[in-house]
Every structure is written in C-alpha cells, then in structure tokens.
Motif scaffolding. Structure first.
Motif, mmCIF file in Angstrom:
data_model
loop_
_atom_site.group_PDB
_atom_site.id
_atom_site.type_symbol
_atom_site.label_atom_id
_atom_site.label_comp_id
_atom_site.label_asym_id
_atom_site.label_seq_id
_atom_site.Cartn_x
_atom_site.Cartn_y
_atom_site.Cartn_z
ATOM 1 N N PRO A 103 -0.223 10.715 -3.843
ATOM 2 C CA PRO A 103 -1.520 11.226 -4.202
ATOM 3 C C PRO A 103 -1.835 11.471 -2.517
ATOM 4 O O PRO A 103 -1.179 10.703 -1.466
ATOM 5 C CB PRO A 103 -2.431 10.670 -4.140
ATOM 6 N N ALA A 104 -2.618 12.765 -2.056
ATOM 7 C CA ALA A 104 -3.409 13.292 -0.916
ATOM 8 C C ALA A 104 -4.231 12.289 -0.846
ATOM 9 O O ALA A 104 -4.756 12.489 0.775
ATOM 10 C CB ALA A 104 -3.029 14.138 -0.456
ATOM 11 N N ASP A 105 -4.852 11.544 -1.224
ATOM 12 C CA ASP A 105 -6.333 10.725 -0.803
ATOM 13 C C ASP A 105 -6.202 9.343 -0.840
ATOM 14 O O ASP A 105 -7.172 8.349 -1.270
ATOM 15 C CB ASP A 105 -6.758 10.903 -2.464
ATOM 16 N N LEU A 106 -5.568 9.141 -0.678
ATOM 17 C CA LEU A 106 -5.332 7.130 0.089
ATOM 18 C C LEU A 106 -6.271 7.070 0.772
ATOM 19 O O LEU A 106 -6.313 5.766 0.835
ATOM 20 C CB LEU A 106 -3.946 7.075 0.701
ATOM 21 N N GLN A 107 -7.305 7.449 1.616
ATOM 22 C CA GLN A 107 -8.290 7.652 1.772
ATOM 23 C C GLN A 107 -9.993 6.846 1.284
ATOM 24 O O GLN A 107 -10.716 6.104 1.634
ATOM 25 C CB GLN A 107 -8.993 8.588 3.044
ATOM 26 N N GLN A 108 -9.444 7.237 -0.368
ATOM 27 C CA GLN A 108 -10.180 6.682 -1.036
ATOM 28 C C GLN A 108 -10.437 5.391 -1.220
ATOM 29 O O GLN A 108 -9.048 4.891 -0.956
ATOM 30 C CB GLN A 108 -10.007 7.744 -2.595
ATOM 31 N N PRO A 109 -11.453 4.993 -2.221
ATOM 32 C CA PRO A 109 -10.876 3.577 -2.069
ATOM 33 C C PRO A 109 -10.526 3.071 -3.553
ATOM 34 O O PRO A 109 -10.154 3.916 -4.409
ATOM 35 C CB PRO A 109 -13.048 3.044 -2.269
ATOM 36 N N VAL A 110 -10.488 1.836 -2.909
ATOM 37 C CA VAL A 110 -8.796 1.203 -4.386
ATOM 38 C C VAL A 110 -9.206 1.310 -5.720
ATOM 39 O O VAL A 110 -7.924 2.174 -6.583
ATOM 40 C CB VAL A 110 -8.165 0.645 -4.359
#
Length: 70
Positions: free
Chosen positions: A3-10
């Motif tokens: 996923p491209a959203d690795l900056q989202q909280p776990v």
C-alpha cells in the motif's frame, strides 16, 4: 504491491490490511493491543522493536502475494 499509505498510523494499516496483524504477531509485536498504534507509523514500530523495515516490508509483500494467490 504494498500500500502507498505507509505514513498512516499502524492502527489504520491493521484495519485495512489484516494480514499485517498476523505478520507482526509472528514477530512478537501486538500492535492491536497497544495505544502507540494510534499514532505510530510502521517505520516507527519497526524501529521500536529493532526490526529492519525493508525486511518487514518484503515479508509483508510476500504475505500479500500468497493471500492473493490462495
């Protein structure tokens, strides 16, 4: 593809990608039980638990590919 959203909280990643929970639990990391998951990224979790982020991402990619082919 990861996923491209690795900056989202776990916590968000765990909700969107259930296979990640199993992968982390196999490594002794129980983010679903920890309040830090509300604000920490996967990179931060890897650093806190002394994991190589690149290897973790490779493991996750393999897991996602296996699940897609199952």
């Amino acid at each position: 593809m990861l996923p491209a959203d690795l900056q989202q909280p776990v916590r968000v990643l765990l909700q969107r990608y259930p296979e990640l929970r199993g992968l982390l639990e196999e490594k002794g990391i129980h983010c679903n039980e920890c309040f830090v998951a509300e604000r920490e990224t996967l990179a931060g979790v890897a650093a806190m638990h002394h994991l190589d982020l690149e290897l973790l991402l490779q493991d996750w990619e393999r897991r996602r590919a296996q699940d897609a082919n199952a």
